[in-house]
Write a protein that holds these residues in place. Structure first.
Motif, PDB file in Angstrom:
ATOM      1  N   SER A  14       0.649  -1.290  -0.139  1.00  0.00           N
ATOM      2  CA  SER A  14       0.074  -0.007   0.076  1.00  0.00           C
ATOM      3  C   SER A  14       0.452   1.329  -0.552  1.00  0.00           C
ATOM      4  O   SER A  14       1.601   1.405   1.391  1.00  0.00           O
ATOM      5  CB  SER A  14      -0.601  -0.506   0.847  1.00  0.00           C
ATOM      6  N   LEU A  58      -9.990   0.996   4.615  1.00  0.00           N
ATOM      7  CA  LEU A  58      -8.639   1.083   4.084  1.00  0.00           C
ATOM      8  C   LEU A  58      -7.661   1.851   5.193  1.00  0.00           C
ATOM      9  O   LEU A  58      -7.899   1.238   6.153  1.00  0.00           O
ATOM     10  CB  LEU A  58      -8.659   2.704   3.304  1.00  0.00           C
ATOM     11  N   ASN A 115      -6.238   3.846  -6.998  1.00  0.00           N
ATOM     12  CA  ASN A 115      -6.117   3.019  -6.262  1.00  0.00           C
ATOM     13  C   ASN A 115      -6.807   1.576  -6.224  1.00  0.00           C
ATOM     14  O   ASN A 115      -7.455   1.143  -7.248  1.00  0.00           O
ATOM     15  CB  ASN A 115      -6.760   2.998  -4.753  1.00  0.00           C
TER      16      ASN A 115
ATOM     17  N   ASP B 109     -10.339  10.873  -1.409  1.00  0.00           N
ATOM     18  CA  ASP B 109     -11.198   9.806  -1.868  1.00  0.00           C
ATOM     19  C   ASP B 109     -12.526   9.712  -1.997  1.00  0.00           C
ATOM     20  O   ASP B 109     -13.284   8.683  -2.804  1.00  0.00           O
ATOM     21  CB  ASP B 109     -11.207   8.912  -0.298  1.00  0.00           C
TER      22      ASP B 109
END
Lengths: 221, 221
Positions: A14, A58, A115, B109
């Motif tokens: 990540s 997340l 992502n 996000d």
């Protein structure tokens, strides 16, 4: 502040977790890694237990004592405010603005588009084939890096690092994004300032120890 | 600091520019609006002249004297550091972390996934039909708002606003994102805390004057 226990919910690959690992290392703060496997069993970040830790599902999450903190850049700001030395931001407001803008160019306008959850959405909902998904990632990295390269190459504040001669919040974001770019085979030859800064960063033990392949949850080579 | 001239490169319907307008108004700072039309003539943000202002080809940009600043959240931090009253961040590091995390949940996000350039990319490169593009926007707003609602509803620091009883950086990001959600017909009934806070914000003149439809470049109704 007392050195209360620090726990980092992390995944080796990540890039947002990688940012926080760099920050913790730059501050010489020992921490415990709690691995959250983003792929296995449909993704441990979607488990009921982890949703309690982060409703966003997340990583990273940093726990400091009983405080649970989300969002990598907000965590880096917390580290800098709580343990001021060495600083991750310069002193003058206008220079701090520049560093934060460089960081946010990555953290807002490159990384979230590429992502895992977005690529999974393309695969599962839109059935976008792998080569087009890869081209998508490359496109947004190139868009972002072209702008970043201009902002870095043309600016008198750029030094060994993004701002001057010590690493900042911007470098904490830059190095993981370059790692991601390599994963997706982005041609980096057009970004000489970015790759020069990346090299200077990775020569420092704080950055080197934060590399994905050096994490406890990285697969054995 | 001397009240040097402030110029905001803005577009009435840009939610990132909307954030900065709220911040400027909360600080009672007069500013000049420089409209950048994101649609007309292929988008004025892509002109050679504007690329000089921002290589990212995005609004907002704030010019303060001879200083050109990009990235809305980094601009809000600059406003707060340069004109500390009224504060946009609480005093304690852990509360500041929470406010920044709420802001970044939106600014990293939710918003970048639904930005104009992304929707244009789907249209032009992947030929995704309008209804699927709208569903994409709704999906990421719902994902983000579900997490935000949990972070706000369950937390003792939430007050009239996202953090306590005066507006912060988080509210500067929340209100424009709710505006965007309405544009894309997102069902907001599942997010009672978010809509309650939005209402409290819009009752303040600083938020009200920053509304898209009240900008000089908004189309005449």
């Amino acid at each position: 502040m007392a050195a209360e226990h620090l726990r980092l919910y992390s995944y080796w690959r990540s890039s947002a977790a990688y940012r926080v690992r760099i920050g913790l290392n730059l501050k010489s703060l020992p921490y415990e890694t709690v691995p959250v496997h983003l792929i296995r069993d449909g993704g441990e970040q979607h488990s009921a237990a982890f949703k309690q830790v982060n409703p966003q599902e997340l990583v990273p999450v940093l726990q400091h004592g009983d405080r649970v903190m989300r969002q990598s850049v907000a965590i880096l700001e917390y580290l800098d405010e709580t343990w001021p030395e060495p600083p991750l931001l310069p002193a003058a407001a206008r220079d701090r603005q520049r560093v934060r803008a460089l960081a946010q160019t990555i953290a807002c306008d490159i990384h979230p588009l590429n992502n895992l959850r977005v690529l999974q959405h393309f695969d599962r909902n839109w059935h976008v084939p792998q080569p087009e998904r890869d081209a998508w990632v490359q496109h947004w990295v190139q868009e972002g890096f072209t702008a970043l390269e201009a902002m870095l190459a043309d600016h008198p504040s750029t030094g060994t690092f993004c701002e001057g001669n010590s690493p900042t919040l911007a470098d904490c974001c830059l190095v993981p994004q370059v790692y991601n770019a390599r994963r997706f085979a982005v041609d980096l030859s057009k970004y000489p300032t970015i790759t020069r800064i990346e090299k200077a960063c990775l020569a420092l033990p704080a950055f080197d120890a934060a590399r994905p392949e050096k994490q406890p949850d990285a697969p054995v080579a």
